[in-house]
Scaffold this motif. Sequence first.
Motif, PDB file in Angstrom:
ATOM      1  N   VAL A  75      -4.774   1.867  -6.452  1.00  0.00           N
ATOM      2  CA  VAL A  75      -3.317   1.903  -6.381  1.00  0.00           C
ATOM      3  C   VAL A  75      -2.883   2.703  -5.165  1.00  0.00           C
ATOM      4  O   VAL A  75      -3.513   3.691  -4.788  1.00  0.00           O
ATOM      5  CB  VAL A  75      -2.672   2.504  -7.655  1.00  0.00           C
ATOM      6  N   TRP A  76      -1.798   2.247  -4.539  1.00  0.00           N
ATOM      7  CA  TRP A  76      -1.193   2.921  -3.399  1.00  0.00           C
ATOM      8  C   TRP A  76       0.291   3.075  -3.716  1.00  0.00           C
ATOM      9  O   TRP A  76       0.943   2.119  -4.148  1.00  0.00           O
ATOM     10  CB  TRP A  76      -1.357   2.082  -2.127  1.00  0.00           C
ATOM     11  N   PHE A  77       0.825   4.263  -3.510  1.00  0.00           N
ATOM     12  CA  PHE A  77       2.229   4.490  -3.844  1.00  0.00           C
ATOM     13  C   PHE A  77       3.018   4.838  -2.591  1.00  0.00           C
ATOM     14  O   PHE A  77       2.485   5.352  -1.612  1.00  0.00           O
ATOM     15  CB  PHE A  77       2.379   5.583  -4.910  1.00  0.00           C
ATOM     16  N   THR A  78       4.298   4.539  -2.644  1.00  0.00           N
ATOM     17  CA  THR A  78       5.213   4.884  -1.558  1.00  0.00           C
ATOM     18  C   THR A  78       6.402   5.620  -2.146  1.00  0.00           C
ATOM     19  O   THR A  78       6.805   5.366  -3.285  1.00  0.00           O
ATOM     20  CB  THR A  78       5.692   3.630  -0.800  1.00  0.00           C
ATOM     21  N   LEU A  79       6.957   6.533  -1.370  1.00  0.00           N
ATOM     22  CA  LEU A  79       8.154   7.272  -1.768  1.00  0.00           C
ATOM     23  C   LEU A  79       9.277   6.961  -0.793  1.00  0.00           C
ATOM     24  O   LEU A  79       9.059   6.864   0.418  1.00  0.00           O
ATOM     25  CB  LEU A  79       7.909   8.782  -1.753  1.00  0.00           C
ATOM     26  N   GLY A  80      10.474   6.843  -1.320  1.00  0.00           N
ATOM     27  CA  GLY A  80      11.656   6.669  -0.502  1.00  0.00           C
ATOM     28  C   GLY A  80      12.865   7.209  -1.225  1.00  0.00           C
ATOM     29  O   GLY A  80      13.018   7.001  -2.436  1.00  0.00           O
ATOM     30  N   HIS A  81      13.718   7.935  -0.516  1.00  0.00           N
ATOM     31  CA  HIS A  81      14.912   8.539  -1.104  1.00  0.00           C
ATOM     32  C   HIS A  81      14.549   9.463  -2.260  1.00  0.00           C
ATOM     33  O   HIS A  81      15.321   9.631  -3.208  1.00  0.00           O
ATOM     34  CB  HIS A  81      15.907   7.476  -1.553  1.00  0.00           C
ATOM     35  N   GLY A  82      13.333  10.027  -2.183  1.00  0.00           N
ATOM     36  CA  GLY A  82      12.922  11.019  -3.165  1.00  0.00           C
ATOM     37  C   GLY A  82      12.379  10.475  -4.463  1.00  0.00           C
ATOM     38  O   GLY A  82      12.161  11.242  -5.407  1.00  0.00           O
ATOM     39  N   ILE A  83      12.171   9.148  -4.551  1.00  0.00           N
ATOM     40  CA  ILE A  83      11.627   8.547  -5.773  1.00  0.00           C
ATOM     41  C   ILE A  83      10.446   7.657  -5.409  1.00  0.00           C
ATOM     42  O   ILE A  83      10.176   7.397  -4.234  1.00  0.00           O
ATOM     43  CB  ILE A  83      12.687   7.733  -6.539  1.00  0.00           C
TER      44      ILE A  83
END
Length: 764
Positions: free
Chosen positions: A30-38
């Motif tokens: 799994v690879w995760f991304t964050l944007g706008h703090g979520i």
Amino acid sequence: MNAFGQPGISPTWASSDKDLVGTALGTSRVWFTLGHGILNEVFWPSTGEPQTRDLGFIVAREGAWYEVKRVRRYTLSTPAPEIPLPQVVHQGEGYTLELEFLADPARDVVLVRYRLEGEGFRLYPLLAPHLSSSGLSNTAWVEGPGVYAQQDGATLCLLAEPGFERASAGFVGFSDGWQDFQRNGAMTWGFTRAEGGNVALMGELRAPEGVLALGFSHTPAGAHTLARSSLAEGFSSLRARYLEGWRRWADQLQIEGESLELTRQARTSAMVLKVHEDTTYPGAVVASLSTPWGSIHDDPGGYHLVWPRDAVEAGLALLAAGQTTDARRMLSYLIATQQPDGSWPQNFYPDGRLYWRGIQLDEVALPVLMAARLAEAGALPERAEVRTMVRRALGFIAQNGPYSPQDRWEENAGVNPYTLGVQVAALVVGAAFLDEPDRSYACSLADDWNARIEEWTYVEGTPLDRQYGVQGHYVRLHPPGETSLRGRVLVQNRRGESVAVEELISLDFLYLVRLGLRSPHDPRIRDTLRLVEAMLRVETPSGPFYHRYNHDGYGEHHDGRPFDGVGVGRAWPLLSGERGHYALLAGEDPFPYLWAMAHTASLGGLLPEQVWDTAPIPERGLFPGRPTGSAMPLVWAHAEYLKLFLATQRGRPSEWLEAVAQRYPTPRPPEVLHWRGDAPYPAIPQGKTLLIEGAQPFTLRLGFDGWQGVQELKAAELGLGRYGVRLGPELWQNHRLLQFTRHFPGGWEGRDYAVERSENDGRP
């Protein structure tokens, strides 16, 4: 109870305005991304397959509710720049929400530790599944302690510890949790199922502090088992293992510098490159874990595809930073995905399935440069496999060059200085992997094409030259089929607009210096740079940036609306990196360009594809020198930054290869002139050998000065799958004009050619 509003509004991806990307260095997929703090898109089971739009949060108490991504008052920190373990702290009206994100190193699970402070506030996670890379036809439901979603064999399960008080499934825009709060000011709905559409899930957490586990599998039971196992092992234990994996990798980095800020960004860039490597398909590197302007469409491709060019850029950067094993693995992956004809597709999924099917000859040449760089470092993988790859790649270049079906911007066919230069360099460095006659032919062809770069891409005495007081300049592109540099180029994303070849300027020519093919002080280089500085450079509060070329249409509209197939090209930070490499080689100061790139970074250090380059539009979040809605992060930009940073320490670019530098220390006139149907010689200097070539065996019928003394000669094998007839200078005695035609296995080609003998000796 089934939710209403099927199928929901049209789905989109999250904004490409990311804060950080992360993954675990283990068996996790799994690879995760964050944007706008979520949490934004989560990818599983490879980097090419996004499975969620986002996982956000509403904090609410009686009479008030806030969606934290819309409030956008938060900070982000990590334990070190090279460790993607983000802690986000949201501050709002009477509340503080702390979040920490990581991937389980051993399981396909993303974990979120949360803590909410604020009298009377409760926390509500909102999850938008986009399973099987799409927001269409998802089904969501509530069952037992968890919430689930499924489509086409991809399933997710979200669990909480200590658990959910209640949960609901709905259709986006109608019965989802956000609509519930918008209409009712609280969570009032409790739908148990939303089937076949753009769906969302929401739950009310039982306690203000705990852990969320988002698991992925092919079955609901499998996703639940993985998520529950992660919770059972415990966040603290998994956090320690996550840190250990990244610290062990970071110990191999060779990245140090005088400036703490620039060094920090370099180490972050190395981490970003590493995060983009696949685990299911080791060595695969996608261009970005994002979709440009993703918040307006549901494109299944986005930039989460492998472009061989971007992958090689990442490999060269990590190799320069000391991560030899990573670079070797990336080369092995490229060997595995090479097509039978020796090429690589324009882009493809990490498993090797084609997406766009175009051909760009720089993408065929760059893996050869990577193999040569690894050889210089004494770190090649299995050499026999590399030799086979190189021969096939150079064979494809020899058969199809110098004209590329697409340039590096994927928009036009033709010859341009960058693609041609990379082909020449690949022929030179690749020759060391070949046996005769392939080796000699590769070097001879490289000499010929290198000597003709200006013939094909340099123009003099144009209105632009007179306007800026220069003698001439390199053009962006010489279209195929044009016998001169006076034709026109169709500009993409501009509603059919075309531009005269001589008017189209780009930075592509700077790679001729970077590869060692031209001197940084060559007047032709300096003159073209003068035009670039006047026409493509833009000054911003972050520093200087450059447009890809004049008349570019790939970017937001004038009013800031997202790119939708047409627009206005914006400035690219990676081009500041290319300008910085030239500055280094020319004896100028490269650091203004390095600083400019660093100043575009997100809170977590991500570099964008493009930056806004005109007056600010605050309501659209567009500010000069800051990211646009284009891809962020862009692997190519991070690779360029890291390579420039390391080049300032070591004095030369990663692409500077000894074989090229030794072969072309000064201009080298070719001994043999390679005549081809698409690259003919109308005239040749005295004393030169003319090699008339073909892609298959042929018989050459030739005569002189009006078809006198007709004779026929059989073509011989030249190497790299080419055939040809060598005509030495002795055949030209007492003749001014050579005439010829060819007979192939299918018959006569039905066309006569002519080559004149000129009086000069061929020296530049």
